[in-house]
Design a protein around this motif. Structure first.
Motif, PDB file in Angstrom:
ATOM      1  N   ASP A   1       0.939  -1.143  -0.183  1.00 22.27           N
ATOM      2  CA  ASP A   1       0.098  -0.081  -0.420  1.00 22.27           C
ATOM      3  C   ASP A   1       0.971   1.414  -0.527  1.00 22.27           C
ATOM      4  O   ASP A   1       0.658   2.643  -0.458  1.00 22.27           O
ATOM      5  CB  ASP A   1      -1.034  -0.294   0.889  1.00 22.27           C
ATOM      6  N   ASN A   2       1.697   1.149   0.845  1.00 21.67           N
ATOM      7  CA  ASN A   2       2.772   2.854   0.685  1.00 21.67           C
ATOM      8  C   ASN A   2       3.503   2.715  -0.324  1.00 21.67           C
ATOM      9  O   ASN A   2       3.022   3.814  -1.195  1.00 21.67           O
ATOM     10  CB  ASN A   2       4.159   2.360   1.981  1.00 21.67           C
ATOM     11  N   THR A   3       3.654   1.928  -1.212  1.00 18.49           N
ATOM     12  CA  THR A   3       4.600   1.311  -2.751  1.00 18.49           C
ATOM     13  C   THR A   3       3.482   2.431  -3.679  1.00 18.49           C
ATOM     14  O   THR A   3       3.724   2.994  -3.863  1.00 18.49           O
ATOM     15  CB  THR A   3       5.095   0.684  -2.861  1.00 18.49           C
TER      16      THR A   3
ATOM     17  N   SER B   1       0.938   6.154  -1.279  1.00 18.69           N
ATOM     18  CA  SER B   1       1.577   6.962  -0.018  1.00 18.69           C
ATOM     19  C   SER B   1       2.402   7.721  -1.069  1.00 18.69           C
ATOM     20  O   SER B   1       3.567   7.134  -1.521  1.00 18.69           O
ATOM     21  CB  SER B   1       2.461   6.336   0.903  1.00 18.69           C
ATOM     22  N   THR B   2       2.356   8.960  -1.384  1.00 19.17           N
ATOM     23  CA  THR B   2       3.502  10.407  -1.922  1.00 19.17           C
ATOM     24  C   THR B   2       4.637  10.270  -1.224  1.00 19.17           C
ATOM     25  O   THR B   2       5.271  10.354  -1.600  1.00 19.17           O
ATOM     26  CB  THR B   2       2.454  11.317  -2.325  1.00 19.17           C
ATOM     27  N   TRP B   3       4.908  10.191   0.308  1.00 20.59           N
ATOM     28  CA  TRP B   3       5.726   9.805   1.095  1.00 20.59           C
ATOM     29  C   TRP B   3       6.741   8.727   0.830  1.00 20.59           C
ATOM     30  O   TRP B   3       8.231   9.382   0.732  1.00 20.59           O
ATOM     31  CB  TRP B   3       4.862   9.881   2.570  1.00 20.59           C
ATOM     32  N   HIS B   4       5.833   7.724   0.600  1.00 21.95           N
ATOM     33  CA  HIS B   4       7.014   6.624   0.840  1.00 21.95           C
ATOM     34  C   HIS B   4       8.457   6.715  -0.599  1.00 21.95           C
ATOM     35  O   HIS B   4       9.206   6.471  -0.338  1.00 21.95           O
ATOM     36  CB  HIS B   4       6.515   5.649  -0.463  1.00 21.95           C
TER      37      HIS B   4
ATOM     38  N   LYS C   1       3.753   8.465  -6.757  1.00 22.68           N
ATOM     39  CA  LYS C   1       3.011   6.954  -6.052  1.00 22.68           C
ATOM     40  C   LYS C   1       3.857   5.873  -7.464  1.00 22.68           C
ATOM     41  O   LYS C   1       4.239   6.706  -8.867  1.00 22.68           O
ATOM     42  CB  LYS C   1       1.667   7.068  -6.605  1.00 22.68           C
TER      43      LYS C   1
ATOM     44  N   ARG D   1      -9.192   0.247   5.361  1.00 30.22           N
ATOM     45  CA  ARG D   1      -7.905  -0.042   3.885  1.00 30.22           C
ATOM     46  C   ARG D   1      -8.781   0.206   2.615  1.00 30.22           C
ATOM     47  O   ARG D   1      -8.496   1.069   2.324  1.00 30.22           O
ATOM     48  CB  ARG D   1      -7.018  -0.983   4.586  1.00 30.22           C
TER      49      ARG D   1
ATOM     50  N   VAL E   1      -7.535   8.098  -1.782  1.00 32.92           N
ATOM     51  CA  VAL E   1      -6.469   8.492  -2.443  1.00 32.92           C
ATOM     52  C   VAL E   1      -6.305   8.598  -3.232  1.00 32.92           C
ATOM     53  O   VAL E   1      -6.097   8.879  -4.293  1.00 32.92           O
ATOM     54  CB  VAL E   1      -5.025   7.344  -1.457  1.00 32.92           C
TER      55      VAL E   1
END
Length: 531
Positions: free
Chosen positions: A389-391, A394-397, A401, A441, A448
């Motif tokens: 999910d993070n990959t 998420s834009t922070w990872h 994206k 989730r 997002v």
């Protein structure tokens, strides 16, 4: 000396009722009861409540009966029938009542304004020429009656709470008035008067339906006698009732419409000479598909096609045959039909029937945008592992994206593109069954992806529209609750599904369906899947 014969005053006009009983079979008791309560020389009453479900003959029988009684004794009875469906307000009902009573009496008086129940009582008193103490018998005939019928009065729009009790009290002010209320289901103490007469029009039974239909058989079929056609029509009517009318419609008009629509298709083998009229079982088997189609009752129904997914794994051995197979994965409620057409190159004759099958309605046209975005998010949650999910989202990872990059089958422990290839090839997750995800989730993925798919202008959080869309998807079985809360979700599937954040769900649509929904929103779902 013998006693003189006594004639009862309650003798019904049998010659008058014969035509009515013939026109409305299986309603003998109701016709006799209404005649007794309406006829001025038998047993007239003040208020009559006629109730029953829809399409049971209440309005038609009362209208025909009053017309027949009026024609037989024009000096003794008159009537007016007011339909509440034609009145938009209570004032409209009052003024229309006064106007219809004036038209029935043909007295030439111009009705005044009638805005209240008190004004209605005053106008009706003037029109019916009631005097408290008649001076002579010619001025007030005690045997004359006026029947005022309110059809569908329980569905009157903008009706005051005291409408029905006030209308029931009109007969106390006007003694020669009989007020009839046609209702669907009367409530206790409806009129707030003591013991009004009730006439119940019960729903028709199967035997009564068959009796009514048997009185109007169709014309004789080719190569058959009138008796054989009549017997086949009777058995056919019973089959239509068991398959369509009893579970879906339960009304006489719907039975007649379905029978008229199915009869030519049902008797087509008889007309073609392949079957005989006595072979009812064979005819029923040949036409069983028509008895399963509820669009016969309501042509506006879009019937979902019964689809069967067919996967062809073997090639055709004949050189003159070309086989085209489209394999799709189906869901419980919505699926895409797979077509299999085999064409011979020598004679160009398809092996499939020549019928053109209607394309089923697509989810992209049936669901609102919010429900479609949520369905895509549920598919991504079911077919992507939570560790990705993070990959993916998420834009922070990684600052942006990432989709599909670095997740292919060429990745090795030594790095992408280096070292020896993996021993085992993985099956794409979209070809596997859907996994279980937590509702929280799915909603997070929805928020997002929605912001990216709709652009920067898509603002807002989780609101009531999201909850309503989830409940809609659950009621359509596009999302299925699994685990301990499945029973409670099934209970609330009609619009109040359990929306616990920790509840576990599973998407219930296949890849072809979700790809079509995504493309209708301008989204390539495959880019958001980890292969």
């Amino acid at each position: 000396m013998g006693e003189p014969e006594m004639t009862t005053i309650f003798q019904l006009p049998d010659d008058l009722l014969a035509s009515l009983i013939t026109s409305f079979p299986c309603r003998d008791a109701q016709i006799n009861a209404l005649t007794t309560l309406f006829h001025p020389r038998i047993a007239p009453c003040r208020n009559v409540v006629v109730h029953g479900t829809e399409a049971t003959g209440k309005s038609a029988i009362i209208s025909e009966l009053l017309q027949a009684l009026r024609a037989s004794s024009p000096d003794d009875l008159n009537y007016a029938l007011v339909k509440s469906a034609e009145c938009v307000t209570a004032r409209h009902l009052f003024e229309r009542t006064v106007g219809l009573v004036g038209d029935a009496l043909q007295n030439g008086m111009t009705p005044g304004r009638c805005e209240t129940l008190a004004a209605l009582a005053a106008e009706l008193t003037k029109l019916l020429k009631y005097t408290a103490e008649p001076e002579s018998e010619s001025e007030s005939d005690i045997q004359s009656r006026f029947v005022l019928v309110f059809d569908g009065i329980d569905r009157q729009r903008d009706a005051p709470a005291t409408l029905l009790p006030a209308l029931a009290r009109l007969s106390e002010i006007i003694p020669n008035l009989t007020t009839v209320f046609i209702l669907t289901t009367p409530q206790p103490s409806l009129l707030r008067v003591s013991s009004p007469s009730h006439v119940h029009f019960a729903p028709y039974t199967k035997a009564q339906y068959i009796t009514i239909q048997s009185q109007t058989p169709p014309s004789s079929l080719p190569n058959t006698t009138a008796q054989e056609t009549s017997d086949l029509w009777t058995r056919f009517t019973a089959a239509v009732y068991d398959s369509l009318t009893r579970p879906a419609a339960r009304t006489l008009p719907s039975l007649r419409a379905a029978s008229a629509s199915l009869w030519p298709r049902f008797t087509a083998p008889v007309a073609a000479g392949t079957h005989k009229a006595r072979e009812f079982s064979k005819l029923l088997i040949a036409a069983r598909a028509y008895f399963q189609d509820e669009s016969i009752l309501e042509p506006g129904i879009q019937r979902a096609s019964h689809t069967h997914s067919t996967t062809t794994a073997t090639a055709t051995t004949k050189t003159n045959t070309t086989t085209t197979t489209t394999s799709t994965s189906t869901s419980t409620s919505f699926s895409t039909a797979s077509t299999l057409t085999t064409t011979n190159n020598n004679n160009n004759t398809p092996t499939t029937p020549n019928k053109q099958t209607k394309k089923p309605a697509d989810l992209s046209t049936l669901l609102p945008p919010t429900a479609r975005y949520l369905l895509i998010a549920a598919y991504l949650a079911s077919h992507n592992a939570p560790r990705h999910d993070n990959t993916l989202f998420s834009t922070w990872h990684n600052g942006k994206k990432r989709r599909r990059g670095g997740f292919g089958g060429t990745t090795t422990p030594n790095g992408p593109g280096r070292g020896r290839r993996a021993k085992h090839r993985r099956i794409a997750r979209k070809l596997l069954g859907p996994g279980v995800f937590v509702l929280e989730r799915m909603v997070a993925i929805y928020m997002v992806t929605r912001s990216e798919w709709l652009g920067d202008g898509a603002k807002g959080g989780v609101d009531g529209d999201v909850g309503m869309a989830i409940a809609t998807l659950a009621s359509l079985r596009l999302l299925v609750r699994v685990g301990g809360g499945a029973a409670s979700a099934a209970v609330g599937a009609g619009g109040g599904a359990d929306l616990d954040r920790s509840g576990k769900w599973r998407v219930n649509v296949g890849w072809e369906v979700i790809r079509g929904v995504g493309r209708s929103m301008g989204v390539e779902v495959e880019e958001w899947l980890v292969e």
